[in-house]
Design a protein around this motif. Structure first.
Motif, PDB file in Angstrom:
ATOM      1  N   GLU A 159       0.876  -1.160   0.000  1.00 54.03           N
ATOM      2  CA  GLU A 159       0.000   0.000   0.000  1.00 54.03           C
ATOM      3  C   GLU A 159       0.921   1.220   0.000  1.00 54.03           C
ATOM      4  O   GLU A 159       1.597   1.496   0.987  1.00 54.03           O
ATOM      5  N   CYS A 160       0.952   1.919  -1.120  1.00 52.63           N
ATOM      6  CA  CYS A 160       1.855   3.063  -1.291  1.00 52.63           C
ATOM      7  C   CYS A 160       1.057   4.340  -1.038  1.00 52.63           C
ATOM      8  O   CYS A 160       0.286   4.778  -1.895  1.00 52.63           O
ATOM      9  N   ILE A 161       1.225   4.904   0.153  1.00 51.23           N
ATOM     10  CA  ILE A 161       0.454   6.083   0.558  1.00 51.23           C
ATOM     11  C   ILE A 161       1.323   7.321   0.351  1.00 51.23           C
ATOM     12  O   ILE A 161       2.441   7.397   0.877  1.00 51.23           O
ATOM     13  N   TRP A 162       0.805   8.282  -0.408  1.00 50.77           N
ATOM     14  CA  TRP A 162       1.531   9.508  -0.725  1.00 50.77           C
ATOM     15  C   TRP A 162       0.769  10.711  -0.184  1.00 50.77           C
ATOM     16  O   TRP A 162      -0.451  10.807  -0.357  1.00 50.77           O
ATOM     17  N   GLU A 163       1.487  11.627   0.462  1.00 49.98           N
ATOM     18  CA  GLU A 163       0.915  12.894   0.902  1.00 49.98           C
ATOM     19  C   GLU A 163       1.525  14.002   0.059  1.00 49.98           C
ATOM     20  O   GLU A 163       2.743  14.051  -0.111  1.00 49.98           O
ATOM     21  N   VAL A 164       0.660  14.864  -0.460  1.00 52.47           N
ATOM     22  CA  VAL A 164       1.089  15.921  -1.378  1.00 52.47           C
ATOM     23  C   VAL A 164       0.885  17.285  -0.749  1.00 52.47           C
ATOM     24  O   VAL A 164      -0.198  17.591  -0.258  1.00 52.47           O
ATOM     25  N   GLY A 165       1.952  18.098  -0.714  1.00 55.88           N
ATOM     26  CA  GLY A 165       1.821  19.512  -0.431  1.00 55.88           C
ATOM     27  C   GLY A 165       2.109  20.011   0.958  1.00 55.88           C
ATOM     28  O   GLY A 165       1.891  21.181   1.233  1.00 55.88           O
ATOM     29  N   GLN A 166       2.603  19.211   1.870  1.00 53.79           N
ATOM     30  CA  GLN A 166       2.861  19.712   3.214  1.00 53.79           C
ATOM     31  C   GLN A 166       4.129  20.547   3.290  1.00 53.79           C
ATOM     32  O   GLN A 166       4.263  21.381   4.163  1.00 53.79           O
ATOM     33  N   ASP A 167       5.066  20.319   2.394  1.00 51.87           N
ATOM     34  CA  ASP A 167       6.379  20.953   2.454  1.00 51.87           C
ATOM     35  C   ASP A 167       6.736  21.496   1.076  1.00 51.87           C
ATOM     36  O   ASP A 167       6.509  20.838   0.066  1.00 51.87           O
ATOM     37  N   ASP A 168       7.302  22.693   1.007  1.00 49.19           N
ATOM     38  CA  ASP A 168       7.676  23.278  -0.279  1.00 49.19           C
ATOM     39  C   ASP A 168       8.965  22.691  -0.831  1.00 49.19           C
ATOM     40  O   ASP A 168       9.154  22.629  -2.041  1.00 49.19           O
ATOM     41  N   VAL A 169       9.866  22.255   0.028  1.00 49.22           N
ATOM     42  CA  VAL A 169      11.157  21.729  -0.419  1.00 49.22           C
ATOM     43  C   VAL A 169      10.996  20.303  -0.941  1.00 49.22           C
ATOM     44  O   VAL A 169      11.522  19.938  -1.995  1.00 49.22           O
ATOM     45  N   THR A 170      10.308  19.466  -0.195  1.00 51.05           N
ATOM     46  CA  THR A 170      10.026  18.092  -0.609  1.00 51.05           C
ATOM     47  C   THR A 170       8.503  17.915  -0.571  1.00 51.05           C
ATOM     48  O   THR A 170       7.948  17.442   0.422  1.00 51.05           O
ATOM     49  N   PRO A 171       7.826  18.288  -1.667  1.00 46.44           N
ATOM     50  CA  PRO A 171       6.367  18.398  -1.634  1.00 46.44           C
ATOM     51  C   PRO A 171       5.582  17.099  -1.728  1.00 46.44           C
ATOM     52  O   PRO A 171       4.367  17.108  -1.577  1.00 46.44           O
ATOM     53  N   ILE A 172       6.245  15.972  -1.951  1.00 50.40           N
ATOM     54  CA  ILE A 172       5.510  14.718  -2.054  1.00 50.40           C
ATOM     55  C   ILE A 172       6.251  13.649  -1.257  1.00 50.40           C
ATOM     56  O   ILE A 172       7.446  13.448  -1.429  1.00 50.40           O
ATOM     57  N   CYS A 173       5.527  12.994  -0.332  1.00 52.99           N
ATOM     58  CA  CYS A 173       6.157  12.039   0.586  1.00 52.99           C
ATOM     59  C   CYS A 173       5.375  10.729   0.622  1.00 52.99           C
ATOM     60  O   CYS A 173       4.151  10.731   0.706  1.00 52.99           O
ATOM     61  N   ARG A 174       6.122   9.613   0.579  1.00 51.86           N
ATOM     62  CA  ARG A 174       5.511   8.298   0.782  1.00 51.86           C
ATOM     63  C   ARG A 174       5.611   7.979   2.260  1.00 51.86           C
ATOM     64  O   ARG A 174       6.686   8.062   2.852  1.00 51.86           O
ATOM     65  N   ILE A 175       4.488   7.646   2.852  1.00 42.65           N
ATOM     66  CA  ILE A 175       4.430   7.361   4.288  1.00 42.65           C
ATOM     67  C   ILE A 175       3.928   5.938   4.493  1.00 42.65           C
ATOM     68  O   ILE A 175       3.363   5.332   3.597  1.00 42.65           O
TER      69      ILE A 175
END
Length: 167
Positions: free
Chosen positions: A133-149
């Motif tokens: 299950e590849c969960i991605w969060e978009v937009g919390q940070d301007d430097v690294t704007p996309i994170c897999r959690i």
């Protein structure tokens, strides 16, 4: 020279059925994105995956997402702030599956990112752990704007910059 003996006929039948099974496995690798689930941990070809994209934009805008692979196109999706959208698929037999997404939002520009790459997200020798299950969060940070959690959030997120212009 004809196959007249019973052992030759049995061998020919075994080869035929092996080929049928192999072709069936290749057809399953092109299963639709909303195919029913069935196990698989990512170490084998044809493993099932579930990608989830969460909208965490700092400006609380609607996140517009258009994801596609060489076989599937999910069309334009509108994810409300703090909402999520996802899709399911199977990694192809050769483990070359990729899904590229285009992200847009009000005052946010236009950005691209490979939301799933088998070489990154489904490789036991990759830099990141395999995700079923590849969960991605978009937009919390301007430097690294996309994170897999991870769902459990016990690990630090794996964050990336946009891949704008990447083919």
């Amino acid at each position: 020279m004809a196959f007249t003996s019973k052992p030759h006929f049995i061998m020919l039948c075994m080869i035929y059925y092996t080929l049928i099974l192999f072709v069936s496995a290749l057809v399953l690798s092109d299963a639709p994105a909303e195919a029913p689930t069935s196990g698989g941990d990512g170490l084998l070809p044809l493993s099932e995956k579930h990608v989830v994209i969460r909208n965490k934009l700092k400006n609380r805008e609607i996140l517009n997402v258009h994801c596609r692979s060489s076989e599937d196109d999910f069309g334009l999706k509108h994810i409300p702030w703090n909402g999520a959208w996802g899709f399911r698929f199977y990694v192809n037999f050769f483990k070359t599956t990729k899904f590229r997404c285009h992200f847009t939002w009000h005052n946010g520009g236009s950005h691209y990112f490979y939301i799933f790459k088998a070489s990154r997200d489904d490789s036991p020798v990759g830099e990141l752990p395999i995700c079923k299950e590849c969960i991605w969060e978009v937009g919390q940070d301007d430097v690294t704007p996309i994170c897999r959690i991870s769902r459990e959030k016990k690990n630090n997120p794996y964050c990336f910059e946009w891949e704008d212009g990447a083919g």
